[in-house]
Scaffold this active site. Structure first.
Site, mmCIF file in Angstrom:
data_model
loop_
_atom_site.group_PDB
_atom_site.id
_atom_site.type_symbol
_atom_site.label_atom_id
_atom_site.label_comp_id
_atom_site.label_asym_id
_atom_site.label_seq_id
_atom_site.Cartn_x
_atom_site.Cartn_y
_atom_site.Cartn_z
ATOM 1 C CG ASP A 166 28.086 38.385 24.347
ATOM 2 O OD1 ASP A 166 29.052 39.086 24.700
ATOM 3 O OD2 ASP A 166 28.212 37.406 23.580
ATOM 4 C CG ASN A 180 31.185 44.208 36.827
ATOM 5 O OD1 ASN A 180 32.139 44.430 37.562
ATOM 6 N ND2 ASN A 180 30.703 42.987 36.628
ATOM 7 C CB SER A 237 42.344 47.949 36.580
ATOM 8 O OG SER A 237 43.518 47.515 37.258
ATOM 9 C CE LYS A 242 39.464 46.530 33.215
ATOM 10 N NZ LYS A 242 37.984 46.587 33.228
ATOM 11 C CB THR A 260 36.798 37.560 40.953
ATOM 12 O OG1 THR A 260 37.818 38.119 40.108
ATOM 13 C CG2 THR A 260 36.266 38.632 41.893
#
Length: 244
Positions: free
Chosen positions: A63, A90, A143, A170, A201
């Site tokens: 985590d 990720n 991103s 990001k 997703t």
């Protein structure tokens, strides 16, 4: 496990893009994949499926919002492998468009805790292991929406979408990536930020315009498997470099 097998840790690897990356690195490249998952049972299930198919994998409870979890995961990897060749940051969250009931401060804090602080803390904790690798590689899953250069471009399809928390996180993650590129420069590490593109997703609400997770994983895998002399300190997607 063969002595020289490449060891990779992927955070958030039990679903979505992370799962696709884990599958491709194990199946197509022969890496030993460590499936990092907040839910230990979910991570164990992914690793067991890869092993059952004849590939090399294990799992670790991870985590990224918990220092205790990060420390325990790194200790486990140290005991079992003594080295980490590749780290793929990720794990991420997107809360801007969901009915989360949070105040603006809570929204930013929750988003940054996973997308920025979590990735930084995990990378920092893995540095001793990465420095033991012949060719350390670190990938930050970012991103294009975090590109400051593109943020004012009204021609972009996402210009009018209110993702300010996610976008800001990001952009911050990209700066984290550049800093670790500097920090690990003396080890010959390749440290890069990668945009997987819009992918269907759970995080994106299974956006109908999204690509498959397999396609989303493509550039991440390319960067994670790049050799000596490959680009470092870059921000890219499948189409090439993205302006910071």
């Amino acid at each position: 496990m063969p002595a020289k097998q490449t060891v990779v840790l992927i955070s958030g690897a039990n679903s979505g893009i992370g799962l696709a990356v884990a599958n491709q690195l194990a199946r197509d490249h022969g890496y030993h994949v460590i499936v990092g998952a907040r839910n230990a049972a979910a991570g164990e299930k992914v690793a067991a499926a890869l092993v059952a198919d004849g590939y090399s994998a294990s799992s670790v409870q991870l985590d990224v919002t918990s220092d205790e979890s990060i420390e325990a995961a790194v200790q486990q990897i140290t005991r079992e492998f003594g080295v980490l060749d590749v780290l793929i940051n990720n794990a991420g969250t997107l809360l801007d468009v969901s009915d989360h009931g949070m105040s603006m401060r809570e929204l930013f804090n929750h988003t940054y805790n996973t997308n920025v602080t979590g990735a930084a803390c995990l990378t920092e904790a893995c540095i001793p292991l990465l420095r033991k690798a012949e060719l350390p590689r670190v990938v930050f899953v970012s991103s294009r929406m975090g590109s400051i250069s593109e943020a004012s471009d009204k021609s972009k399809p996402y210009y009018s979408t209110d993702y300010k928390t996610y976008d800001a996180s990001k952009a911050a993650l990209n700066m984290v990536a550049l800093n670790y590129n500097r920090i690990l420069e003396d080890s010959g590490a390749r440290v890069n930020a990668v945009c997987p593109g819009l992918v269907k997703t759970k995080l994106t609400g299974n956006h109908p315009m999204g690509s498959s997770t397999e396609l989303g994983a493509q550039r991440i895998v390319e960067v994670a498997t790049a050799g000596k002399g490959s680009p470092t300190g870059t921000f890219s997607d499948r189409g090439g470099n993205i302006p910071w």
